[in-house]
Design a protein around this motif. Structure first.
Motif, PDB file in Angstrom:
ATOM      1  N   GLY A  81      74.092 -20.503  32.925  1.00 17.78           N
ATOM      2  CA  GLY A  81      72.894 -20.874  33.661  1.00 17.78           C
ATOM      3  C   GLY A  81      72.302 -22.173  33.169  1.00 17.78           C
ATOM      4  O   GLY A  81      72.816 -22.820  32.249  1.00 17.78           O
ATOM      5  N   ARG A  82      71.198 -22.579  33.797  1.00 17.48           N
ATOM      6  CA  ARG A  82      70.487 -23.806  33.439  1.00 17.48           C
ATOM      7  C   ARG A  82      69.091 -23.464  32.930  1.00 17.48           C
ATOM      8  O   ARG A  82      68.453 -22.529  33.427  1.00 17.48           O
ATOM      9  N   ILE A  83      68.627 -24.236  31.951  1.00 19.05           N
ATOM     10  CA  ILE A  83      67.279 -24.056  31.431  1.00 19.05           C
ATOM     11  C   ILE A  83      66.285 -24.514  32.495  1.00 19.05           C
ATOM     12  O   ILE A  83      66.281 -25.674  32.899  1.00 19.05           O
ATOM     13  N   GLU A  85      62.732 -23.396  32.428  1.00 13.65           N
ATOM     14  CA  GLU A  85      61.370 -23.493  31.886  1.00 13.65           C
ATOM     15  C   GLU A  85      61.400 -23.175  30.400  1.00 13.65           C
ATOM     16  O   GLU A  85      62.125 -22.280  29.958  1.00 13.65           O
ATOM     17  N   ILE A  86      60.622 -23.912  29.632  1.00 12.65           N
ATOM     18  CA  ILE A  86      60.498 -23.680  28.195  1.00 12.65           C
ATOM     19  C   ILE A  86      59.021 -23.574  27.859  1.00 12.65           C
ATOM     20  O   ILE A  86      58.248 -24.495  28.142  1.00 12.65           O
ATOM     21  N   SER A  87      58.625 -22.455  27.258  1.00 11.58           N
ATOM     22  CA  SER A  87      57.250 -22.283  26.795  1.00 11.58           C
ATOM     23  C   SER A  87      57.273 -21.992  25.296  1.00 11.58           C
ATOM     24  O   SER A  87      58.325 -21.972  24.671  1.00 11.58           O
ATOM     25  N   LEU A  88      56.102 -21.769  24.718  1.00 11.88           N
ATOM     26  CA  LEU A  88      56.037 -21.491  23.286  1.00 11.88           C
ATOM     27  C   LEU A  88      56.524 -20.090  22.938  1.00 11.88           C
ATOM     28  O   LEU A  88      56.765 -19.792  21.770  1.00 11.88           O
ATOM     29  N   THR A  89      56.677 -19.219  23.923  1.00 11.53           N
ATOM     30  CA  THR A  89      57.066 -17.839  23.629  1.00 11.53           C
ATOM     31  C   THR A  89      58.354 -17.403  24.309  1.00 11.53           C
ATOM     32  O   THR A  89      58.988 -16.455  23.861  1.00 11.53           O
ATOM     33  N   TYR A  90      58.772 -18.056  25.387  1.00 10.06           N
ATOM     34  CA  TYR A  90      59.977 -17.614  26.091  1.00 10.06           C
ATOM     35  C   TYR A  90      60.618 -18.802  26.805  1.00 10.06           C
ATOM     36  O   TYR A  90      60.003 -19.870  26.987  1.00 10.06           O
ATOM     37  N   VAL A  91      61.875 -18.583  27.212  1.00 16.63           N
ATOM     38  CA  VAL A  91      62.638 -19.592  27.957  1.00 16.63           C
ATOM     39  C   VAL A  91      63.179 -18.921  29.221  1.00 16.63           C
ATOM     40  O   VAL A  91      63.691 -17.792  29.155  1.00 16.63           O
ATOM     41  N   VAL A  92      63.078 -19.602  30.344  1.00 16.51           N
ATOM     42  CA  VAL A  92      63.596 -19.098  31.612  1.00 16.51           C
ATOM     43  C   VAL A  92      64.921 -19.795  31.889  1.00 16.51           C
ATOM     44  O   VAL A  92      64.987 -21.025  31.957  1.00 16.51           O
ATOM     45  N   VAL A  93      65.992 -18.988  32.026  1.00 15.54           N
ATOM     46  CA  VAL A  93      67.323 -19.504  32.331  1.00 15.54           C
ATOM     47  C   VAL A  93      67.684 -19.085  33.751  1.00 15.54           C
ATOM     48  O   VAL A  93      67.692 -17.891  34.061  1.00 15.54           O
TER      49      VAL A  93
END
Length: 229
Positions: A81-83, A85-93
């Motif tokens: 998959g592709r990254i 979203e990146i936040s301070l607590t989780y990453v959305v792939v």
């Protein structure tokens, strides 16, 4: 950060109240009790927030070291998959089938993962073909080069065909091709695999893997001897 700021404000107020009370002899014991209670509560909150603090620190570390970035192609939990979203607590792939995989930020600090576009998006891909020993390797190699050079998906860097393994039934042929990014590489691999299979089936059907058997008829038995028995 907002939660941490509110907790810190409460502790400052409690410490201030305890300090004021301790200046008066009549209520000094009350101030000491408040200060002791604040210390115990602080220890309890620290234990309860240990996971959240470690997650926050991991998010800051990801932001500084940047092992992943938006639109990076990664392999996480055996998912391509592709990254997104990146936040301070989780990453959305975003997975290839448009599902979203929510991964804790600490996962990228504590476990190994594949990043296909860390430095550049150029990639190499393999196509495996299993054929009979009778397959003409040079003819198949020429067909591979013809198909790849005619495709706009190829970036012009690598195209090879090698015999990488042999068994008692077939030979393993590995085609190595290159593309500018992961999407083009996937399409190119599928194109090459389909073209080589069609080429073997139509031009060299003897190259299709097969199982050979030899039947041993055994010794000839005399019918007269069988009658005596």
């Amino acid at each position: 950060m907002s939660l941490a700021r509110k907790i810190l404000n409460v502790f400052l107020v409690v410490l201030a109240v305890a300090g004021v009370l301790m200046t008066f002899d009549t209520v000094r014991q009350v101030g000491l009790s408040i200060l002791a209670s604040a210390g115990i509560a602080g220890v309890m909150i620290a234990f309860a927030a240990q996971k959240s603090i470690s997650t926050l620190i991991a998010g800051v570390q990801i932001a500084i070291t940047q092992p992943i970035s938006i639109d990076d192609v990664v392999i996480v939990e055996n998912q391509w998959g592709r990254i997104e979203e990146i936040s301070l607590t989780y990453v959305v792939v975003q997975i290839w089938d448009q599902r979203r995989l929510i991964v804790p930020i600490t996962w990228f600090i504590e476990r190994p993962f594949e990043n296909w576009t860390r430095k550049s998006q150029e990639l190499l891909g393999t196509v495996f073909i299993y054929a009979d020993y009778a397959i003409p390797i040079d003819s198949l190699r020429s067909e591979l080069e013809r198909v790849v050079r005619a495709s706009p998906l190829w970036d012009g860097r690598v195209v090879k065909l090698q015999v990488t393994n042999t068994t008692e039934k077939s030979v393993e042929l590995r085609g190595l091709v290159s593309a500018a990014n992961a999407s083009d590489l996937w399409e190119l691999r599928c194109l090459v695999r389909e073209a080589l299979v069609a080429f073997i089936r139509t031009d060299h059907p003897g190259g299709i893997p097969r199982v050979r058997m030899e039947m041993d008829q055994g010794p000839v038995v005399d019918e007269r001897s069988m009658e005596k028995l």
